[in-house]
Write an enzyme that holds these catalytic residues in place. Structure first.
Site, short mmCIF file in Angstrom:
data_model
loop_
_atom_site.label_atom_id
_atom_site.label_comp_id
_atom_site.label_asym_id
_atom_site.label_seq_id
_atom_site.Cartn_x
_atom_site.Cartn_y
_atom_site.Cartn_z
N ARG A 111 2.18 -3.95 -2.71
CA ARG A 111 0.90 -3.54 -2.12
C ARG A 111 0.13 -4.81 -1.82
O ARG A 111 -0.16 -5.60 -2.72
CB ARG A 111 0.12 -2.66 -3.10
CG ARG A 111 -1.33 -2.44 -2.67
CD ARG A 111 -2.04 -1.37 -3.45
NE ARG A 111 -1.51 -0.05 -3.12
CZ ARG A 111 -2.11 1.09 -3.46
NH1 ARG A 111 -3.26 1.08 -4.12
NH2 ARG A 111 -1.57 2.25 -3.12
N HIS A 139 0.49 3.23 5.02
CA HIS A 139 0.78 3.67 3.64
C HIS A 139 1.88 4.74 3.73
O HIS A 139 1.65 5.92 3.50
CB HIS A 139 -0.49 4.23 3.00
CG HIS A 139 -0.41 4.38 1.51
ND1 HIS A 139 0.68 3.99 0.77
CD2 HIS A 139 -1.31 4.88 0.61
CE1 HIS A 139 0.44 4.24 -0.51
NE2 HIS A 139 -0.75 4.78 -0.64
N GLN A 142 2.70 7.38 0.91
CA GLN A 142 1.73 8.48 0.83
C GLN A 142 2.11 9.59 1.80
O GLN A 142 2.05 10.77 1.46
CB GLN A 142 0.33 7.93 1.16
CG GLN A 142 -0.76 8.99 1.11
CD GLN A 142 -1.06 9.48 -0.31
OE1 GLN A 142 -1.24 8.67 -1.20
NE2 GLN A 142 -1.10 10.78 -0.51
N ASP A 233 -10.00 10.64 3.99
CA ASP A 233 -9.79 9.47 3.11
C ASP A 233 -11.13 8.75 2.99
O ASP A 233 -12.08 9.04 3.74
CB ASP A 233 -8.71 8.55 3.74
CG ASP A 233 -8.39 7.34 2.87
OD1 ASP A 233 -8.67 7.37 1.65
OD2 ASP A 233 -7.87 6.34 3.42
N CYS A 273 -5.73 11.52 -0.08
CA CYS A 273 -4.75 10.66 -0.76
C CYS A 273 -5.26 10.19 -2.12
O CYS A 273 -4.45 9.81 -2.97
CB CYS A 273 -4.43 9.46 0.12
SG CYS A 273 -5.88 8.50 0.56
N ARG A 301 3.85 12.12 -5.04
CA ARG A 301 4.15 10.70 -4.87
C ARG A 301 5.41 10.35 -5.67
O ARG A 301 6.27 9.62 -5.22
CB ARG A 301 2.98 9.83 -5.35
CG ARG A 301 1.66 10.02 -4.60
CD ARG A 301 1.77 9.58 -3.16
NE ARG A 301 2.28 8.22 -3.08
CZ ARG A 301 1.52 7.12 -3.23
NH1 ARG A 301 0.22 7.23 -3.38
NH2 ARG A 301 2.05 5.91 -3.14
N1 NVA Z 1 -7.45 3.82 2.89
C1 NVA Z 1 -7.43 3.61 1.45
C2 NVA Z 1 -6.26 4.30 0.84
C3 NVA Z 1 -6.19 4.22 -0.66
C4 NVA Z 1 -4.95 4.88 -1.22
C5 NVA Z 1 -7.42 2.12 1.16
O1 NVA Z 1 -6.67 1.40 1.84
O2 NVA Z 1 -8.15 1.68 0.28
N1 CP Z 2 -3.18 7.25 -2.98
C1 CP Z 2 -2.89 6.08 -3.56
O1 CP Z 2 -2.14 5.26 -3.05
O2 CP Z 2 -3.50 5.88 -4.77
P1 CP Z 2 -3.57 4.48 -5.54
O3 CP Z 2 -4.42 3.55 -4.70
O4 CP Z 2 -4.24 4.79 -6.86
O5 CP Z 2 -2.20 3.94 -5.73
#
Ligand code: NVA
Ligand code: CP
Length: 318
Positions: A111, A139, A142, A233, A273, A301
Site C-alpha cells: 500500500r 484499490h 476492494q 467513499d 469500503c 476482503r
Molecule cells: N479513498 C480512500 C479509500 C480507503 C480504503 C483512501 O484512499 O483513503
Molecule cells: N477498505 C480498506 O481498504 O480499509 P483499510 O484502509 O482499513 O485497509
C-alpha cells in the site's frame, strides 16, 4: 474449476485480470468462504506451504492489512511484515527493493501513494508477484470484495446498475474497471473538479462486456434513480488531509442520506469500503440501516484476497 493461468504475474489493477479471471476469482472466493468453516481441514489450508508473502504499508490500514495477514496464514503461508522505514523509493531505488525481495519471498503486498512507483517496482523483477493494496489511483482488492458482496446479495451481476456518489478516486476507478468487465452498469456522480479521470473512463470502456455502460453525472439524484446499490467513499482520501475543508464544501451536496436512498430501487443496498465518516459522505441512519452491507464487504476482503493469492501463487491448488 480449471486452474487459472494469469497473463500477468502481478495484480496492480483490476485491468491485470481479464473478465474470465475476475469471474473465476469471484467464484473461487465464494468457495473459499464456504470452506472456511472447515478450518485446517479446508482443502487449501496448506496451499502456500513454504511460501513467503511480504507486506509493506506506507499508509494506515485496518481491513487490508488484517485480511491479507489472515489470508496468508489460512493458506499455510508465512508472512514478512516490512516496516514503513523501508521508505519505499527514498532509501534506495524501488527496482533494488524488488530485486532484493525476489531473492527471499514469493510475493509482496504493497500500500503506497504512487501507482507508477508500484508499476516500476513490479517491472524490475520477473519472479516476485506484486499486489496492490491501494494506491492513490486504484484499490483493486476492494473491488473484488465489492463484487463478491453484490453477487451474494443480488444473485446475478450482469445488467445490474450501481451508483457511486462522491470522489472519482481510487475506489471509483477500480469499481469502474470491474463493473465494466462484469457487465454491470455504473453511474458516477461527482462535483465537476472531482470526476473520474478521463483515462479511467477510457479504460473501462475498453474492457466493457455485455453492454455495460459507464455514465458520469453531476447531480446525485439523477445518478441514483432506480439503481440496485449506492456506493460512497470518504471525501478526503489518505494523503489529502490538507484539502479536507475545501473538499467538505465541494461534496456537501453528495451525502448519501435517506432522501437519496429513497430514489434508488426499493431494497437497494448501501455500500462503503470503510473507514466511513458519519455526517459527511453518509448519514448514521443510512450507515446503520438494513440496506447497509458494509461489514459484508469488509468480511469479503478476506475471501477475495485468499482467492487472489491462490490464483497468483498456487494455481495448481485451486
Ligand atoms: N479513498 C480512500 C479509500 C480507503 C480504503 C483512501 O484512499 O483513503
Ligand atoms: N477498505 C480498506 O481498504 O480499509 P483499510 O484502509 O482499513 O485497509
Amino acid at each position: 474449476m480449471t486452474p487459472a493461468t494469469l497473463t500477468h504475474k502481478d495484480f496492480l489493477s483490476i485491468l491485470d485480470f481479464d473478465a474470465l479471471d475476475l469471474e473465476r476469482c469471484l467464484e473461487l472466493a465464494a468457495r473459499l468462504k464456504a470452506d472456511r468453516a472447515r478450518g485446517r481441514h479446508a482443502p487449501t489450508s496448506d496451499a502456500l506451504d513454504g511460501r513467503h508473502v511480504a507486506m509493506l504499508f506506507d499508509k494506515p490500514s485496518l481491513r487490508t492489512r488484517s485480511t491479507f495477514e489472515i489470508a496468508v496464514r489460512e493458506l499455510g503461508g508465512h508472512l514478512v511484515a516490512l516496516q514503513a522505514d523501508v521508505a519505499l523509493g527514498r532509501r534506495e531505488p524501488v527496482a533494488d527493493v524488488a530485486r532484493n525481495l525476489e531473492r527471499w519471498v514469493d510475493a509482496v503486498v504493497i500500500r503506497t501513494f504512487s501507482q507508477k512507483l508500484l508499476e516500476e517496482l513490479a517491472a524490475a523483477t520477473t519472479r516476485l508477484h506484486v499486489v496492490n493494496a491501494l494506491t492513490d489511483d486504484e484499490h483493486p482488492c476492494q473491488a473484488i470484495a465489492d463484487f463478491l458482496t453484490l453477487q451474494e446479495k443480488l444473485g446475478s451481476l450482469r445488467g445490474r446498475t450501481i451508483a457511486y456518489v462522491g470522489d472519482g478516486n481510487n475506489i471509483a476507478a477500480s469499481l469502474a474497471h470491474a463493473s465494466a468487465m462484469l457487465g454491470v452498469h455504473l453511474h458516477v456522480a461527482s462535483p465537476e473538479a472531482y470526476q473520474l479521470p478521463h483515462a479511467v473512463v477510457q479504460q473501462a470502456t475498453g474492457v466493457s462486456r455485455h453492454g455495460a455502460r459507464l455514465r458520469l453525472f453531476s447531480d446525485p439524484t439523477d445518478a441514483v434513480a432506480g439503481v440496485d446499490a449506492i456506493y460512497t467513499d470518504t471525501w478526503t482520501s489518505m494523503g489529502q488531509e490538507a484539502e479536507a475543508d475545501s473538499r467538505r464544501r465541494a461534496f456537501a451536496a453528495y451525502q448519501v442520506n435517506d432522501a437519496l436512498m429513497a430514489l434508488a430501487r426499493p431494497g437497494a443496498l448501501f455500500m462503503h469500503c470503510l473507514p466511513a465518516h458519519r455526517g459527511e459522505e453518509v448519514t448514521a441512519e443510512v450507515f446503520e440501516s438494513a440496506a447497509s452491507v458494509v461489514f459484508d464487504q469488509a468480511e469479503n476482503r478476506l475471501h477475495g484476497q485468499k482467492a487472489l493469492l491462490l490464483m497468483l501463487l498456487a494455481p495448481a491448488a485451486i
